[in-house]
Design a protein around this motif. Structure first.
Motif, PDB file in Angstrom:
ATOM      1  N   GLU A   1       2.262   7.271  -8.106  1.00 13.66           N
ATOM      2  CA  GLU A   1       1.176   8.154  -7.678  1.00 13.66           C
ATOM      3  C   GLU A   1       1.307   8.650  -6.243  1.00 13.66           C
ATOM      4  O   GLU A   1       0.409   9.338  -5.742  1.00 13.66           O
ATOM      5  CB  GLU A   1      -0.164   7.434  -7.865  1.00 13.66           C
ATOM      6  N   LEU A   2       2.390   8.332  -5.568  1.00 16.47           N
ATOM      7  CA  LEU A   2       2.542   8.845  -4.200  1.00 16.47           C
ATOM      8  C   LEU A   2       2.560  10.369  -4.225  1.00 16.47           C
ATOM      9  O   LEU A   2       3.247  10.965  -5.056  1.00 16.47           O
ATOM     10  CB  LEU A   2       3.851   8.336  -3.572  1.00 16.47           C
TER      11      LEU A   2
ATOM     12  N   LEU B   1      -0.126  11.524   2.644  1.00 13.03           N
ATOM     13  CA  LEU B   1       0.212  10.287   1.954  1.00 13.03           C
ATOM     14  C   LEU B   1      -1.036   9.531   1.500  1.00 13.03           C
ATOM     15  O   LEU B   1      -1.129   9.074   0.358  1.00 13.03           O
ATOM     16  CB  LEU B   1       1.054   9.409   2.891  1.00 13.03           C
ATOM     17  N   VAL B   2      -2.019   9.401   2.404  1.00 15.05           N
ATOM     18  CA  VAL B   2      -3.209   8.632   2.029  1.00 15.05           C
ATOM     19  C   VAL B   2      -4.234   9.480   1.278  1.00 15.05           C
ATOM     20  O   VAL B   2      -5.265   8.977   0.850  1.00 15.05           O
ATOM     21  CB  VAL B   2      -3.881   7.959   3.251  1.00 15.05           C
TER      22      VAL B   2
ATOM     23  N   ILE C   1       1.534   2.338  -7.979  1.00 13.69           N
ATOM     24  CA  ILE C   1       1.283   2.960  -6.661  1.00 13.69           C
ATOM     25  C   ILE C   1       2.399   3.954  -6.342  1.00 13.69           C
ATOM     26  O   ILE C   1       2.162   5.067  -5.894  1.00 13.69           O
ATOM     27  CB  ILE C   1       1.200   1.912  -5.524  1.00 13.69           C
ATOM     28  N   TYR C   2       3.618   3.542  -6.639  1.00 15.07           N
ATOM     29  CA  TYR C   2       4.756   4.400  -6.286  1.00 15.07           C
ATOM     30  C   TYR C   2       4.714   5.717  -7.059  1.00 15.07           C
ATOM     31  O   TYR C   2       4.911   6.791  -6.507  1.00 15.07           O
ATOM     32  CB  TYR C   2       6.073   3.670  -6.535  1.00 15.07           C
TER      33      TYR C   2
ATOM     34  N   ASN D   1       0.848  -1.184   0.000  1.00 17.86           N
ATOM     35  CA  ASN D   1       0.000   0.000   0.000  1.00 17.86           C
ATOM     36  C   ASN D   1       0.887   1.238   0.000  1.00 17.86           C
ATOM     37  O   ASN D   1       2.122   1.119   0.021  1.00 17.86           O
ATOM     38  CB  ASN D   1      -0.941  -0.008   1.211  1.00 17.86           C
ATOM     39  N   ARG D   2       0.262   2.390  -0.047  1.00 18.35           N
ATOM     40  CA  ARG D   2       1.043   3.636  -0.120  1.00 18.35           C
ATOM     41  C   ARG D   2       2.008   3.800   1.050  1.00 18.35           C
ATOM     42  O   ARG D   2       3.161   4.171   0.859  1.00 18.35           O
ATOM     43  CB  ARG D   2       0.098   4.841  -0.133  1.00 18.35           C
ATOM     44  N   GLN D   3       1.503   3.528   2.264  1.00 17.47           N
ATOM     45  CA  GLN D   3       2.358   3.746   3.438  1.00 17.47           C
ATOM     46  C   GLN D   3       3.622   2.897   3.395  1.00 17.47           C
ATOM     47  O   GLN D   3       4.718   3.387   3.632  1.00 17.47           O
ATOM     48  CB  GLN D   3       1.615   3.448   4.750  1.00 17.47           C
TER      49      GLN D   3
ATOM     50  N   TYR E   1       7.368  11.914  -1.531  1.00 16.34           N
ATOM     51  CA  TYR E   1       8.346  10.829  -1.431  1.00 16.34           C
ATOM     52  C   TYR E   1       9.219  10.954  -0.177  1.00 16.34           C
ATOM     53  O   TYR E   1       9.938  10.031   0.169  1.00 16.34           O
ATOM     54  CB  TYR E   1       9.209  10.765  -2.690  1.00 16.34           C
TER      55      TYR E   1
ATOM     56  N   TYR F   1       5.953   4.022   0.623  1.00 11.53           N
ATOM     57  CA  TYR F   1       6.586   5.286   1.008  1.00 11.53           C
ATOM     58  C   TYR F   1       7.709   5.015   2.002  1.00 11.53           C
ATOM     59  O   TYR F   1       8.802   5.573   1.886  1.00 11.53           O
ATOM     60  CB  TYR F   1       5.527   6.190   1.631  1.00 11.53           C
TER      61      TYR F   1
END
Ligand code: ATP
Ligand code: MG
Length: 398
Positions: A335-336, A375-376, A332-333, A298-300, A339, A303
């Motif tokens: 679209e973070l 982030l989310v 996913i990366y 997931n994003r977290q 960074y 990241y």
């Protein structure tokens, strides 16, 4: 002749013009016969270090007590080592004292394995006193001379032998294997740093399966940090069918297989004398792998660990026979929203001013909340949006 050898020919010729012998030796000769790409060419000579320094203008003393001088030649460096024997051995380690000799054969005799005891002259003729070419053809790692004696001289050679089995995907000569089995405990005398170099090369080699089985069978694993009690788990690791691409993957898969808790990974790696930087990367990778085994990225998590580690983890998943999705990691990366912390559009000072509060623990905590909210996607990474969010946040709290 390979172009690396050709480039070094003037060096050999200059030494010969001065009245000495000089040959290519060691790994580069072996690898060229195997048609592998060669790293650096090593040169052995009858000239003493002082004599070499008189022949060449630019030299560096890299290991003059072992007879090695580095020569700078046309933007390249070459290690030139005087023919030597290692007469006095102490404590099953390579000696501090070496004796220079004038014969190539004496020099080749002190080398570890027959395939590493080959020399090549300036015209590409191979000099082979110990049947190394035969062993190359039959893909055999065999000690030069009496194996037991050779491992008594230098116990690291046992690890080197297993490492070459993996790296070259060779088998080990049975007498050589027997001598390792019998003397495996001598490994205790060797510095962990040196064992580590060989162990990692073992894990990265294409013959890892075979080499790990040998490493276990000969009991060498008992004298490696943190492995003693893990025979079963090492056997499991040996079953994996994939090439390990880098050191981070190697350490992470190893620790995962040994069932070492993530909190204890650091201790294990410190015992292996890994660098602080490597330890941190492996800790991240281990955390991410164990997350990934249960959930998707997931994003977290992406990241936190970064793209490279996430991709390494996906490679490990493949190795573990799990289904993988490299695509979605990339998307996913990409679209973070941020960074790193540095990209957040406000800082601690801004917050202090706007909220009119004294600095304290609250500030760090709030920054982390903001970071996660950005982030989310709960807040846009814009000054005003963050201020609005913070005000609301405090209203709710009060
Ligand atoms: P690599 O491709 O990993 O560099 P290599 O064979 O060149 O393999 P090195 O450690 O660079 O290995 O050593 C160069 C040569 O020196 C070897 O080929 C071998 O002849 C000799 N050598 C190195 N270490 C030992 C040792 N511990 N005992 C005896 N000979 C050794
Ligand atoms: Mg080498």
């Amino acid at each position: 002749l390979d172009h690396q050898f050709k480039q070094a020919l003037p060096i050999i010729d200059k030494i010969k013009e001065a009245g000495f012998e000089a040959y290519f030796v060691g790994g580069s000769v072996r690898d060229t016969l195997l048609k592998k790409t060669i790293n650096d060419v090593d040169i052995a000579t009858s000239a003493k270090p002082d004599e070499i320094k008189l022949i060449f203008q630019k030299t560096i003393d890299v290991g003059i007590e072992h007879g090695t001088v580095m020569v700078l030649w046309k933007d390249e460096t070459y290690e030139i080592t005087t023919f030597r024997t290692e007469s006095t051995y102490q404590d099953f380690r390579r000696p501090d004292n070496v004796e220079f000799v004038r014969s190539l054969k004496e020099d080749l005799k002190r080398r570890d394995f027959t395939i590493n005891a080959l020399a090549m002259d300036r015209d590409g003729k191979i000099i082979d006193y110990f049947d190394g070419q035969n062993d190359l053809e039959n893909k055999i790692i065999k000690a030069v001379g009496i194996p037991e004696e050779r491992f008594f001289e230098d116990a690291l050679r046992m690890m080197r032998g297993v490492r070459f089995v993996s790296q070259l995907d060779f088998d080990m000569d049975s007498e050589t294997e027997l001598a390792i089995q019998k003397n495996h405990s001598l490994l205790e005398k060797i510095a962990v740093e040196r064992i580590q170099v060989e162990f990692i090369k073992l894990l990265l080699g294409s013959g890892r399966k075979k080499a790990l089985a040998l490493f276990i069978r000969t009991n060498l694993f008992r004298y490696c940090p943190g492995l003693k009690l893990h025979k079963k788990e090492l056997e499991e690791l040996a079953k994996l069918d994939c090439v390990i691409e880098n050191r981070i993957i190697a350490w992470t898969l190893l620790i995962h297989h040994l069932n070492i808790p993530t909190e204890e990974a650091e201790l294990f790696l410190r015992e292996w004398k890994c660098s602080k930087k490597e330890i941190n990367l492996v800790k991240s990778a281990l955390f991410a792998l164990r997350h990934r085994l249960k959930n998707n990225f997931n994003r977290q998590v992406l990241y936190q660990v970064g793209l490279q580690i996430a991709l390494d983890v996906e490679t490990m998943m493949e190795c573990l026979g799990r289904s993988v999705d490299f695509e979605s990691i990339h998307s996913i990366y990409e679209e973070l929203p941020i960074y790193s912390k540095k990209e957040i559009k406000i800082n601690g000072n801004d917050l202090k001013e706007v909220l009119n509060r004294k600095p304290g623990k609250w500030l760090g905590d709030l920054m982390i909340e903001i970071e996660m909210a950005i982030l989310v996607g709960d807040i846009l990474n814009e000054k005003q949006a963050i201020f609005d969010w913070v005000s609301l946040y405090y209203e709710e709290k009060d």
